[in-house]
Scaffold this motif. Structure first.
Motif, PDB file in Angstrom:
ATOM      1  N   ASP A   1     -48.046  36.025 -10.457  1.00 45.68           N
ATOM      2  CA  ASP A   1     -49.112  35.342  -9.698  1.00 45.68           C
ATOM      3  C   ASP A   1     -50.415  35.452 -10.477  1.00 45.68           C
ATOM      4  OD1 ASP A   1     -50.217  37.919  -9.177  1.00 45.68           O
ATOM      5  OD2 ASP A   1     -49.126  38.095  -7.289  1.00 45.68           O
ATOM      6  N   PHE A   2     -51.413  34.704 -10.044  1.00 45.26           N
ATOM      7  CA  PHE A   2     -52.727  34.787 -10.697  1.00 45.26           C
ATOM      8  C   PHE A   2     -53.794  34.148  -9.826  1.00 45.26           C
ATOM      9  CE2 PHE A   2     -52.963  30.340 -12.138  1.00 45.26           C
ATOM     10  CZ  PHE A   2     -51.637  29.981 -12.156  1.00 45.26           C
TER      11      PHE A   2
ATOM     12  N   ASP B   1     -56.383  41.401 -15.604  1.00 50.35           N
ATOM     13  CA  ASP B   1     -57.128  41.767 -14.387  1.00 50.35           C
ATOM     14  C   ASP B   1     -56.896  40.739 -13.274  1.00 50.35           C
ATOM     15  OD1 ASP B   1     -58.280  43.991 -15.545  1.00 50.35           O
ATOM     16  OD2 ASP B   1     -60.358  43.334 -15.262  1.00 50.35           O
TER      17      ASP B   1
ATOM     18  N   ARG C   1     -54.462  49.771 -10.321  1.00 53.08           N
ATOM     19  CA  ARG C   1     -54.504  49.837  -8.848  1.00 53.08           C
ATOM     20  C   ARG C   1     -53.568  50.920  -8.321  1.00 53.08           C
ATOM     21  NH1 ARG C   1     -53.652  44.081  -9.395  1.00 53.08           N
ATOM     22  NH2 ARG C   1     -55.629  42.965  -9.238  1.00 53.08           N
TER      23      ARG C   1
ATOM     24  N   CYS D   1     -54.189  38.405 -13.219  1.00 50.70           N
ATOM     25  CA  CYS D   1     -52.804  37.905 -13.149  1.00 50.70           C
ATOM     26  C   CYS D   1     -51.871  39.078 -12.891  1.00 50.70           C
ATOM     27  CB  CYS D   1     -52.346  37.326 -14.484  1.00 50.70           C
ATOM     28  SG  CYS D   1     -53.359  36.025 -15.186  1.00 50.70           S
TER      29      CYS D   1
ATOM     30  N   SER E   1     -50.328  41.326  -1.954  1.00 58.40           N
ATOM     31  CA  SER E   1     -50.650  41.061  -0.544  1.00 58.40           C
ATOM     32  C   SER E   1     -49.626  40.124   0.099  1.00 58.40           C
ATOM     33  CB  SER E   1     -52.068  40.486  -0.408  1.00 58.40           C
ATOM     34  OG  SER E   1     -52.136  39.209  -0.991  1.00 58.40           O
TER      35      SER E   1
END
Ligand code: TMP
Length: 236
Positions: free
Chosen positions: A173-174, A194, A213, A196, A98
């Motif tokens: 990221d996480f 799931d 995804r 990170c 995002s």
């Protein structure tokens, strides 16, 4: 048999053996886009539980207070009963997901500093982003709790970057969740592929839930790869 208290998208929370604990059971379901996309990935629960338990043990050794009390079996853990802070904390070391979309930055672009952002934990509202003044204004956390969560999140990032680097994995990221327990803020929920983004250091191959995804295939092979690498580095 304990009572089921809550069933989430990927875990079930059950009553524990006493008033101060819960049992968390990992499920094999995978969801994305706020539950719009769903699948059963047989064995995911075991893999995520094993990965999260290794990371939690490592963080605990390095002074992070967590909810984990004991591993019960391959998919179940006994945890301290905490009151979950209804805010998700997201740390990013490189642009992806995002962030890339919102700011028009290519995925994988390194960031000059780690960023922190927050979302309101609400499936109904689609976990909207929320800022610090909004969090305190709504009483979701006190300024002191927020400051503690931020400090812990950045420390956890340093520790996890070091751990994953040893496993030849980039921590892109996480997402973290925290809870209140005995007047303290403690780390709660799972830390797994799931929650990170994990990229192979040499090839940038995605080893996380983006495989699900984005329909990239070999989801569980990648989770297994992450677990194998972490087991190797945690042995040393
Ligand atoms: P994002 O780029 O979609 O905002 O995701 C940032 C990180 O948060 C990424 O590692 C995946 C994780 N995440 C969750 O754990 N749960 C969620 O519901 C979402 C949207 C992201």
């Amino acid at each position: 048999m304990e009572d089921k208290l809550y069933e989430g998208k990927s875990k079930i929370i059950c009553s524990g053996p006493n008033d101060n604990s819960f049992i968390i059971r990992y499920k094999d379901t995978a969801t994305a886009f706020n539950g719009e996309k769903k699948a059963v990935l047989s064995g995911k629960g075991k893999l995520n539980a094993a990965i999260s338990n290794l990371i939690y043990a490592y963080l605990d050794e390095h002074g992070i207070r967590t909810h984990l009390l004991r591993v019960l079996d391959e998919t179940s853990v006994l945890v301290r009963k905490a009151e979950i802070v209804m805010v998700e904390v997201i740390i990013r070391n490189a642009a992806a997901g995002s962030f890339s979309k919102k700011y028009g930055v290519a995925e994988g672009t390194a960031l000059k500093n780690a960023t922190i952002e927050f979302s309101l934990k609400s499936d109904e509202l689609g976990d909207p982003m929320i800022n610090e003044s909004q969090i305190t204004a709504l009483g979701l956390a006190t300024p002191e709790e927020l400051s503690e969560m931020k400090q812990q999140a950045f420390r956890i990032n340093e520790l996890m970057c070091a751990l994953f680097a040893k496993a030849d994995i980039k921590l892109i990221d996480f997402k973290l969740e925290f809870g209140r327990c005995g007047g303290k803020i403690i780390l709660c929920d799972e830390i797994s592929p799931d929650s990170c983004r994990l990229w192979d250091t040499g090839t940038d191959k995605k080893l996380d839930k983006d495989r699900f995804r984005r329909d990239l295939g070999n989801v569980l092979d990648s989770y297994r790869d992450v677990l194998g690498r972490l087991e190797n580095v945690c042995k040393i």
